[in-house]
Design a protein around this motif. Sequence first.
Motif, PDB file in Angstrom:
ATOM      1  N   GLY A 215      50.606  64.785  40.570  1.00 18.60           N
ATOM      2  CA  GLY A 215      51.977  65.269  40.662  1.00 18.60           C
ATOM      3  C   GLY A 215      52.783  64.483  41.666  1.00 18.60           C
ATOM      4  O   GLY A 215      53.949  64.158  41.430  1.00 18.60           O
ATOM      5  N   PHE A 216      52.168  64.140  42.788  1.00 19.12           N
ATOM      6  CA  PHE A 216      52.901  63.408  43.813  1.00 19.12           C
ATOM      7  C   PHE A 216      53.141  61.951  43.439  1.00 19.12           C
ATOM      8  O   PHE A 216      54.205  61.409  43.665  1.00 19.12           O
ATOM      9  CB  PHE A 216      52.139  63.477  45.140  1.00 19.12           C
ATOM     10  N   ILE A 217      52.149  61.312  42.894  1.00 18.29           N
ATOM     11  CA  ILE A 217      52.292  59.884  42.615  1.00 18.29           C
ATOM     12  C   ILE A 217      53.301  59.641  41.494  1.00 18.29           C
ATOM     13  O   ILE A 217      54.105  58.716  41.533  1.00 18.29           O
ATOM     14  CB  ILE A 217      50.926  59.269  42.257  1.00 18.29           C
TER      15      ILE A 217
ATOM     16  N   VAL B 270      47.803  68.593  54.787  1.00 20.44           N
ATOM     17  CA  VAL B 270      47.162  67.486  54.079  1.00 20.44           C
ATOM     18  C   VAL B 270      48.006  66.232  54.277  1.00 20.44           C
ATOM     19  O   VAL B 270      49.235  66.275  54.189  1.00 20.44           O
ATOM     20  CB  VAL B 270      47.020  67.792  52.576  1.00 20.44           C
ATOM     21  N   ILE B 271      47.342  65.118  54.550  1.00 21.75           N
ATOM     22  CA  ILE B 271      48.040  63.838  54.704  1.00 21.75           C
ATOM     23  C   ILE B 271      47.534  62.865  53.649  1.00 21.75           C
ATOM     24  O   ILE B 271      46.322  62.675  53.503  1.00 21.75           O
ATOM     25  CB  ILE B 271      47.815  63.234  56.106  1.00 21.75           C
ATOM     26  N   HIS B 272      48.459  62.271  52.908  1.00 22.15           N
ATOM     27  CA  HIS B 272      48.135  61.180  51.995  1.00 22.15           C
ATOM     28  C   HIS B 272      48.664  59.876  52.581  1.00 22.15           C
ATOM     29  O   HIS B 272      49.798  59.835  53.080  1.00 22.15           O
ATOM     30  CB  HIS B 272      48.760  61.416  50.615  1.00 22.15           C
ATOM     31  N   TYR B 273      47.847  58.835  52.513  1.00 17.79           N
ATOM     32  CA  TYR B 273      48.208  57.538  53.077  1.00 17.79           C
ATOM     33  C   TYR B 273      48.479  56.540  51.957  1.00 17.79           C
ATOM     34  O   TYR B 273      47.722  56.464  50.979  1.00 17.79           O
ATOM     35  CB  TYR B 273      47.087  57.011  53.975  1.00 17.79           C
ATOM     36  N   PHE B 274      49.558  55.749  52.109  1.00 16.27           N
ATOM     37  CA  PHE B 274      49.964  54.780  51.096  1.00 16.27           C
ATOM     38  C   PHE B 274      50.132  53.404  51.727  1.00 16.27           C
ATOM     39  O   PHE B 274      50.495  53.280  52.902  1.00 16.27           O
ATOM     40  CB  PHE B 274      51.296  55.197  50.458  1.00 16.27           C
ATOM     41  N   ASP B 275      49.862  52.361  50.907  1.00 19.58           N
ATOM     42  CA  ASP B 275      50.145  51.003  51.368  1.00 19.58           C
ATOM     43  C   ASP B 275      51.616  50.680  51.097  1.00 19.58           C
ATOM     44  O   ASP B 275      52.389  51.550  50.673  1.00 19.58           O
ATOM     45  CB  ASP B 275      49.194  49.993  50.718  1.00 19.58           C
ATOM     46  N   ASP B 276      52.011  49.418  51.330  1.00 22.21           N
ATOM     47  CA  ASP B 276      53.427  49.067  51.203  1.00 22.21           C
ATOM     48  C   ASP B 276      53.923  49.053  49.760  1.00 22.21           C
ATOM     49  O   ASP B 276      55.121  48.936  49.513  1.00 22.21           O
ATOM     50  CB  ASP B 276      53.709  47.724  51.883  1.00 22.21           C
ATOM     51  N   LYS B 277      53.007  49.185  48.775  1.00 24.75           N
ATOM     52  CA  LYS B 277      53.406  49.281  47.370  1.00 24.75           C
ATOM     53  C   LYS B 277      53.245  50.706  46.831  1.00 24.75           C
ATOM     54  O   LYS B 277      53.306  50.930  45.628  1.00 24.75           O
ATOM     55  CB  LYS B 277      52.579  48.299  46.535  1.00 24.75           C
ATOM     56  N   TYR B 278      53.054  51.636  47.723  1.00 22.35           N
ATOM     57  CA  TYR B 278      52.875  53.055  47.406  1.00 22.35           C
ATOM     58  C   TYR B 278      51.617  53.342  46.595  1.00 22.35           C
ATOM     59  O   TYR B 278      51.567  54.289  45.810  1.00 22.35           O
ATOM     60  CB  TYR B 278      54.115  53.647  46.723  1.00 22.35           C
ATOM     61  N   ASN B 279      50.591  52.534  46.805  1.00 25.26           N
ATOM     62  CA  ASN B 279      49.264  52.863  46.289  1.00 25.26           C
ATOM     63  C   ASN B 279      48.572  53.799  47.281  1.00 25.26           C
ATOM     64  O   ASN B 279      48.613  53.575  48.493  1.00 25.26           O
ATOM     65  CB  ASN B 279      48.420  51.593  46.125  1.00 25.26           C
TER      66      ASN B 279
END
Length: 388
Positions: free
Chosen positions: A12-14, A153-162
């Motif tokens: 849902g978030f991605i 909850v924490i989600h971590y993303f790289d600079d391309k939102y992966n």
Amino acid sequence: MKLRVLLLFLLGFILCSLPVLADANSYYYDANNRLIQVNEYGHSFKYVYNQQGGLQKVVKDANLHVNQGFESKGDGQIADHWGYWKSTDVTGSYVLDTTSPFAGHASQRIAAQSIPEGGMNVYQDIRVVPKGTYYLSAQMKVDQIQNADVTIVIHYFDDKYNLVGSAEPARLSKIMSWTGISGNVVIPDGAVRARVHFHAQKQSNYGDSKADFTIDEVVFQKEKPRSFIFNHSFEYFRDQNVASGWEPWQAEDTIGRYVVDNSTPYSGESSQRITAQSMLKGGMNVYQNIKVVPKETYYLSAQMKVNQIQNADVMIAIHYFDDSYNLVGSSTPISINTVSNWKKVSESFVVPHNAATARIHLHTQRHTKEGESSADFIVDDVVVLKEK
């Protein structure tokens, strides 16, 4: 079941959400198009305006969250600069609660009346440094919970939102009054954004699932905290009685008053004054709850000034509660029974093995049964930190 919920949550978030990013070199504006915050180089600069709309001051702050106290109320459901997500199977609502906020004038409430599989939350993105250590804290209250978990909850993303990682710094499954929750998080290698969610989800496959919780004063910063206590120096207040984030208690047989004192503060612009003119049996105090780790040692200190005292004790007392809010212990690390000017008092305390919450009281009470009893004291800079 938990795996399926997690997959729904991530998908849902991605796919569906747009970033609400408290980013480096980012600018944030209010509904009147006034600049309210700039984030750069690991700090924020918050712009404060007077009632006439003119710029009053710019405050440098370690906290990277924007609208961390939910005072900018948006549409009345979701606070400005916060995003939200709710799975299609969930029945629930968002409310900017102005009836009983922890501090200020509003808090963010999330009420999930039915959670068949997914969940619902509010979230905000923050620019972070890979492998960096950050301090996270929030004030949280759980009014109702059944077969559900309330989590940070924490989600971590790289600079391309992966998506490159996730963490769960806190999980709550019991009713809880306002309590400070805090801890450190380490950013994964390759991550440049942290999405911080305050989330409710189903706990198991069986039975109805619901949760009703409220959050306030969210902190995410690179600097180490000065104290686990919110408003530890009593600089913020809604009225001139009790500083924001502190709760008063006064026995029925006690005559007294509370004053946010700005005449002789130890530091800053104000301190908390407690004046008990008469105490028959009980006493009076202000207090605050914080989550603690069982068996761990904590450091406690405060600046205290006793203007007048008669047959009384002025103390910092701690009550310990388990996850179900049963009292499991108490201690009085600091006690004073003489007049004194400003002085620092300090002591360490060890959390009982079955405690989950510590309630810190700034308290006065009668010393002996005979004679009149009164006390007038002021407190500033209350520090509670974990010993290394």
